[in-house]
Design an enzyme around this catalytic site. Structure first.
Site, PDB file in Angstrom:
ATOM      1  N   LYS A  55       0.839  -1.204   0.000  1.00 14.02           N
ATOM      2  CA  LYS A  55       0.000   0.000   0.000  1.00 14.02           C
ATOM      3  C   LYS A  55       0.874   1.254   0.000  1.00 14.02           C
ATOM      4  CE  LYS A  55      -3.954  -2.029   2.471  1.00 14.02           C
ATOM      5  NZ  LYS A  55      -4.698  -2.031   3.759  1.00 14.02           N
ATOM      6  N   ALA A  71      -1.243   1.113   6.483  1.00 15.69           N
ATOM      7  CA  ALA A  71      -1.429   0.111   7.519  1.00 15.69           C
ATOM      8  C   ALA A  71      -2.334  -0.994   6.989  1.00 15.69           C
ATOM      9  CB  ALA A  71      -2.050   0.739   8.770  1.00 15.69           C
ATOM     10  N   ASP A  72      -2.216  -2.154   7.608  1.00 17.94           N
ATOM     11  CA  ASP A  72      -3.111  -3.253   7.274  1.00 17.94           C
ATOM     12  C   ASP A  72      -3.415  -4.018   8.554  1.00 17.94           C
ATOM     13  OD1 ASP A  72      -4.354  -4.681   4.849  1.00 17.94           O
ATOM     14  OD2 ASP A  72      -3.584  -6.311   6.091  1.00 17.94           O
ATOM     15  N   THR A  73      -4.679  -4.331   8.751  1.00 15.04           N
ATOM     16  CA  THR A  73      -5.129  -5.022   9.963  1.00 15.04           C
ATOM     17  C   THR A  73      -5.842  -6.303   9.590  1.00 15.04           C
ATOM     18  OG1 THR A  73      -5.417  -2.904  11.100  1.00 15.04           O
ATOM     19  CG2 THR A  73      -6.539  -4.805  12.062  1.00 15.04           C
ATOM     20  N   ALA A 108      -0.039  -4.110  10.770  1.00 13.51           N
ATOM     21  CA  ALA A 108       1.281  -3.745  10.266  1.00 13.51           C
ATOM     22  C   ALA A 108       1.229  -2.307   9.785  1.00 13.51           C
ATOM     23  CB  ALA A 108       1.682  -4.659   9.116  1.00 13.51           C
TER      24      ALA A 108
END
Length: 196
Positions: A55, A71-73, A108
């Site tokens: 991203k 960010a990635d959740t 992250a």
């Protein structure tokens, strides 16, 4: 905001935007458009870090001189990656699967600056109370489960489902603020108290 430079938030998440505002960061929203399919046998921690990196990198191609935060959740249950529900029926299945047990939330973070990407991984253990079918139906009908990893938002009504949390509340929301401040600091974005 003092000497803060503006950054680019590579996310359309209103929760991430709220959290960045909370710590006094100026930003422009430019959501990344990438394929978020996990690779075969990809471990959850590797997946969220790859997503955050991709991203940030995708948006940084358009804005190479800017600091880009992504960010990635994902919610992890028995080692399996749970993303956003496909529909409300799927959300009910997910919440039933979280009922009365623990899961992990992995978020992250990736910050692109000076031609490189720095990564941080936040891991939070979350224990849910046992939920009744009525609680699940009512919560899903409210719309709060839509478009959220694991089909819940801890900052909304689902907060009362959480018996115990070990880790970062803001990480479960999608942007762990401590790690965000550390990475932005490395990129030269110093956070200051807002009461100037």
């Amino acid at each position: 905001m003092g000497t803060n430079k503006s950054i680019i938030l590579a996310s359309g998440s209103p929760r991430r935007a709220e959290l960045l505002q909370q710590i006094g960061v100026e930003f422009e929203i430019v959501p990344a458009n990438i394929d978020e399919t996990p690779a075969p046998n990809e471990q959850a921690a590797d997946y969220v870090q790859r997503m955050a990196r991709e991203k940030a990198s995708a948006v940084a191609k358009e804005f190479p001189s800017q600091v880009v935060l992504a960010a990635d959740t994902s919610v992890i249950v028995d080692g399996e990656i749970w993303g956003k529900p496909l529909d409300r029926q799927h959300a009910k299945v997910m919440l039933a699967g979280l009922s009365g047990r623990s899961h992990q939330v992995l978020t992250a973070l990736a910050v692109f600056y000076d031609g490189d990407v720095a990564l941080e991984l936040n891991v939070t253990d979350v224990s849910f109370a046992t939920l009744t079918a009525e609680q699940i139906d009512s919560y899903v009908a409210s719309g709060d489960a839509d478009d959220k990893a694991g089909a819940y938002g801890i900052q909304g009504a689902a907060g009362c489902f959480v018996k115990h949390l070990n880790g970062s509340y803001s990480g479960v929301m999608g942007l762990p603020l401590y790690e965000t401040a550390v990475l932005l600091g490395k990129a030269g974005i110093m956070l200051e108290p807002a009461n100037e």
